[in-house]
Design a protein around this motif. Structure first.
Motif, short mmCIF file in Angstrom:
data_model
loop_
_atom_site.label_atom_id
_atom_site.label_comp_id
_atom_site.label_asym_id
_atom_site.label_seq_id
_atom_site.Cartn_x
_atom_site.Cartn_y
_atom_site.Cartn_z
N PHE A 1 -21.65 -16.63 27.64
CA PHE A 1 -20.11 -17.36 27.15
C PHE A 1 -19.56 -17.24 25.72
N ILE A 2 -18.55 -17.41 26.15
CA ILE A 2 -17.92 -17.53 24.93
C ILE A 2 -17.10 -19.06 24.45
N THR A 3 -16.57 -19.13 23.74
CA THR A 3 -15.44 -20.32 24.68
C THR A 3 -14.67 -20.63 22.92
N SER A 4 -13.48 -21.12 23.13
CA SER A 4 -13.35 -21.48 21.57
C SER A 4 -12.44 -22.78 21.66
N SER A 5 -12.99 -23.26 20.25
CA SER A 5 -11.96 -24.83 20.51
C SER A 5 -11.07 -24.45 18.60
N ASP A 6 -9.94 -25.94 18.26
CA ASP A 6 -8.88 -25.52 17.31
C ASP A 6 -10.25 -25.23 15.99
N ALA A 7 -11.16 -26.01 16.02
CA ALA A 7 -12.33 -26.21 14.74
C ALA A 7 -13.80 -24.56 15.01
N GLN A 8 -13.77 -24.32 16.52
CA GLN A 8 -14.83 -23.04 16.90
C GLN A 8 -15.09 -22.53 17.76
#
Length: 138
Positions: A49-56
């Motif tokens: 699973f891949i997710t994101s935030s503003d930084a990573q």
């Protein structure tokens, strides 16, 4: 900033190439947080699973649940995972709820080629972890 799906465009082909031509499927998971499930041919039991935030970007593979750990070996499993952490390239052991995971993080600006390499390594590391730690599981 690109959406997660925009950033992952072509990822399936790049992972497939990095892993010797296997088939790879990306499946967005609906919800408030962008998450994409990555299925790799022959490794269906270990989706990433891949997710994101503003930084990573966070890439994660579920390994097993608390219920699958032999109770009498739990402490030894935890110690072994801590000992193995430095030896697992680009990945770390962790927990999410009652699930043990292997994960890696990258900058939000990572190139799709770098993400593909991270996913391929994480998938290989997950297989190695299951093999190395299977004695602690029911």
């Amino acid at each position: 900033m690109k959406t997660l799906l925009e950033q992952l465009r072509g990822l399936d082909e790049l992972i497939g190439q990095a892993m010797g031509g296997v088939s790879v499927a990306l499946q967005p998971i609906p919800g408030d947080v962008p998450v994409v499930q990555i299925g790799i041919e022959g490794r269906d039991e270990l989706p990433i699973f891949i997710t994101s935030s503003d930084a990573q970007l966070l890439c994660m593979c579920y390994l097993w649940t608390d219920d699958e750990v032999k109770p009498e070996r739990r402490t030894e499993l935890m110690q072994t995972m801590l000992d193995l952490n430095p030896a697992v390239p680009l990945s770390s052991f962790g927990r999410v709820g009652d699930r043990f995971v292997l994960f890696g993080a990258m900058t939000r600006e990572a190139r799709v080629q770098d993400i593909a390499e991270e996913i391929a390594v994480l998938s290989d590391n997950a297989l190695d972890a299951l093999e190395a730690l299977s004695e602690f599981l029911k």
